[in-house]
Write an enzyme that holds these catalytic residues in place. Structure first.
Site, PDB file in Angstrom:
ATOM      1  N   GLY A 196      90.533  30.299  36.544  1.00  0.00           N
ATOM      2  CA  GLY A 196      90.668  31.816  35.953  1.00  0.00           C
ATOM      3  C   GLY A 196      89.572  33.140  36.924  1.00  0.00           C
ATOM      4  N   GLU A 244      95.070  34.750  37.660  1.00  0.00           N
ATOM      5  CA  GLU A 244      95.691  35.552  36.116  1.00  0.00           C
ATOM      6  C   GLU A 244      97.275  34.642  36.480  1.00  0.00           C
ATOM      7  OE1 GLU A 244      95.883  39.263  34.125  1.00  0.00           O
ATOM      8  OE2 GLU A 244      94.208  40.382  36.102  1.00  0.00           O
ATOM      9  N   LYS A 302      93.621  51.153  44.480  1.00  0.00           N
ATOM     10  CA  LYS A 302      92.272  51.107  43.916  1.00  0.00           C
ATOM     11  C   LYS A 302      92.292  52.460  45.892  1.00  0.00           C
ATOM     12  CE  LYS A 302      89.960  47.413  41.915  1.00  0.00           C
ATOM     13  NZ  LYS A 302      90.765  46.184  42.569  1.00  0.00           N
TER      14      LYS A 302
END
Lengths: 429, 429
Positions: free
Chosen positions: B188, B191, B206
């Site tokens: 996890g 993705e 970012k």
């Protein structure tokens, strides 16, 4: 919005001249952010004829605090004199007269923060002190703002650059404490009288400030247990390394079923983010219930880094003046939490005994520890000798009271010549 | 002072439910700091019947944004929907209606920050977005506040946890990219469609946000040079280690005679503070003219860390409402600085060539590099073979234009079979 906001600067030594320099060299950007031009109108110095480390218009200088406080144009006062007197009086009078005050004075804030913050509150002005902990590193503002949603359970830092430099060099060069201290003094990293740094006072002031904010509860400096680094030997550093640890002087605050506050040399796992912080650098590590862990790293002292933190606070105070929002972030000690009794504080310990090299010593020692429910994580016993040999033990977590009871009995054993070292261990979960 | 401030929460997925949890579990402390109780009044969800990750009173749920914006009691709106549409419309309408808005939406802010911040400004409300970069790590607020006195010359970060996890595991386990990506997907950490992370889009968003603030100049996402980590091999990681480096996906912004913006895998000296940041952790390293260097480290994603950053912003917005100081910290892009042409950007490079193992190859290659003023810091040439052998070179700083000109000619050499890797190197001064 005001076009200009006038500043009074109390003190123009190393840090004061750094503040002045930054306000000059980044004036335009600072004005953009503050919404007003920030202008130093008066500079308080001890002796107007002494040369300064920065080029200040002679007309701004005064030797009399009254000249600053009676200048009605001045709205922000920066205190970088240091020490409690006369700084405390100047700060309180400045706040009472409606000025916002910025200070870098860790001793003053650790000892009189409550009175000062209450005075700021009563007069609806700001008292900011980012520079008092960690030099240039933003930590007080993040704790009061960005991290404000967290319950902080731990704040742990290398907050004294001098001792971090000394321990780093002892580690890297295999040198003894006295030797490295002397070199640090020659390089200007340690003062002629190094007591405040090496005995832990400086770190204790900073921990009192940090923990008050982190735990939202007033910490008195007397509540901080304190131990310096003078007893650390290169032998301990070598054993620590063998066991996977580094030795750092840490300021540790924890909030669990009470508040724990301590400054002492600590064995820290080599993989801990703080263990990797060397030389004069500082770092503050925090744990919070929402963020998990975070660390803030940077220069813990120096003219320009400390100046950086002060100017950041000045800009915040100026923004508040321009928005009529003075007092926007006030004292955050909302409750008074209990300080844990030292005998109840739990920690792991590194113990170095000097023992006679006879069969059965280890058995005797571990049996006495076991009676006080102290179990061991590691043991190192090297070499054979006719005289004494070191026996190095690392315990699991234990209450200090239990360990001390066991050590009293161990000390009395015939085969145990000395408890040579006793250093706390901090785990990294 | 208001007793209560009402909040509208747009989205209640992973991050939204984290925000809700934090507001509940630390309600008292948050109220103390905000000066008002913060109460979630409406929660916008896609489907009221879908189960949520947090226990929310069913009566608060709505599937219609109009229910939120038409609730006149709501003063703060939190947008945690993600993506550009419909988030942009919701954010703009919220600001236009006089609400302060908190968002974690990096893509939205990187692409439309200018319009959004201008709208906040026109309506004298706050738009805060700490959670958009570095998850829980305070970085945007420190740049706009505590570090506001600095001219920031460099901002460099590990801002994507997925790629840092992959590179860390490739390093620690000697595994290849595809293999580790698969494992990361199972755990996890990556993705099902990992493109945005591994190709660098996430980091580029970012960086656009960080650099706009650090350099006080608007950065468009198109200005960011971007390269992902898909071509990194375990061979390169091994050579990097031999040369004293780690390979990290870095977002790098520099301000010198222009602004440089790039996201790419980078060889970073092992002793650099950022090189020690492993697994899914993020860290942002900055250089400023006053502070020197500083680093901010912590969890770059996740329900509670991201929630922590959002709640910090909510508290700031609430304080501003209570002090009538909305808009106190607005857009800080005061000037428009020039973006440097890529051919003018200087960097050191790691080059891995596959060459025929014949005498004279190294001479030919270095001679072609020399003609473009490219000098070498290190060379590794191992092994003897009948087929091709790797020739690894690290250059000193060079303009990208010059290096590319030399590489064109090197590629044409008979003895050079392939330019297998070309990775930038970032020095630590």
């Amino acid at each position: 919005m005001k076009k200009e906001i006038k500043i009074g600067l109390l003190g123009c030594g190393t840090v004061g001249s750094g503040v002045y320099k930054i306000l000059e060299q980044n004036a335009e950007s600072i004005a953009n952010k503050s919404g007003a031009k920030l202008v130093v109108k008066k500079v308080l110095v001890k002796d107007k004829n002494e040369p300064l480390a920065v080029d200040v218009d002679k007309n701004l200088l005064t030797e009399n605090f009254e000249d600053v406080i009676n200048d009605d144009e001045i709205e922000i006062i920066i205190e970088v004199i240091g020490g409690v007197n006369p700084a405390k009086d100047f700060v309180l009078r400045s706040l009472e007269s409606g000025r916002s005050v910025i200070s870098a004075n860790k001793e003053l804030i650790a000892k009189h923060g409550e009175e000062i913050l209450a005075t700021a509150d009563e007069n609806s002005v700001d008292f900011y002190f980012e520079a008092s902990v960690g030099g240039g590193i933003p930590i007080i503002s993040p704790l009061k703002e960005s991290l404000a949603g967290n319950k902080i359970t731990k704040v742990m830092g290398i907050v004294n650059g001098t001792t971090n430099y000394i321990l780093t060099k002892m580690d890297q060069e295999g040198a003894e404490f006295d030797q490295v201290l002397k070199k640090a003094q020659e390089l200007g990293y340690a003062e002629a009288d190094p007591t405040s740094d090496i005995e832990g006072y400086d770190a204790a002031y900073k921990l009192a400030i940090l923990a008050s904010i982190a735990f939202e509860s007033r910490v008195n400096i007397e509540d901080v247990y304190m131990e310096g680094i003078t007893k650390i030997t290169k032998e301990d550093i070598t054993y620590a390394k063998e066991l996977g640890y580094k030795i750092k002087l840490l300021a540790i605050g924890k909030q669990n079923d009470g508040v724990e506050l301590r400054v002492h040399p600590t064995l820290l796992p080599q993989e801990h983010p703080i263990a990797k912080v060397d030389d004069v650098f500082n770092a503050i590590f925090i744990e919070g219930d929402a963020i998990g862990e975070a660390m803030f790293y940077g220069p813990g002292a120096g003219q320009m880094p400390t100046g950086s933190a002060i100017v950041g606070d000045v800009i915040a105070a100026a923004r508040n003046i321009n928005f009529g929002a003075q007092g926007r972030i006030a004292c955050t000690c909302f409750t008074q939490k209990e300080i844990k009794d030292r005998s109840e504080v739990e920690s792991s310990f590194y113990i170095r005994l000097e023992v006679l090299d006879r069969p059965g010593v280890l058995g005797e020692v571990t049996s006495l520890l076991g009676k006080q429910s102290v179990s061991l994580e590691s043991v190192i016993q090297h070499g054979r000798s006719n005289s004494t040999v070191p026996l190095v033990l690392v315990t699991h977590e234990v209450k200090e009271g239990n360990l001390n009871a066991a050590l009293e009995k161990i000390k009395a054993l015939d085969d145990v010549k000395e408890i040579a070292s006793l250093i706390r261990v901090e785990d990294y979960n």
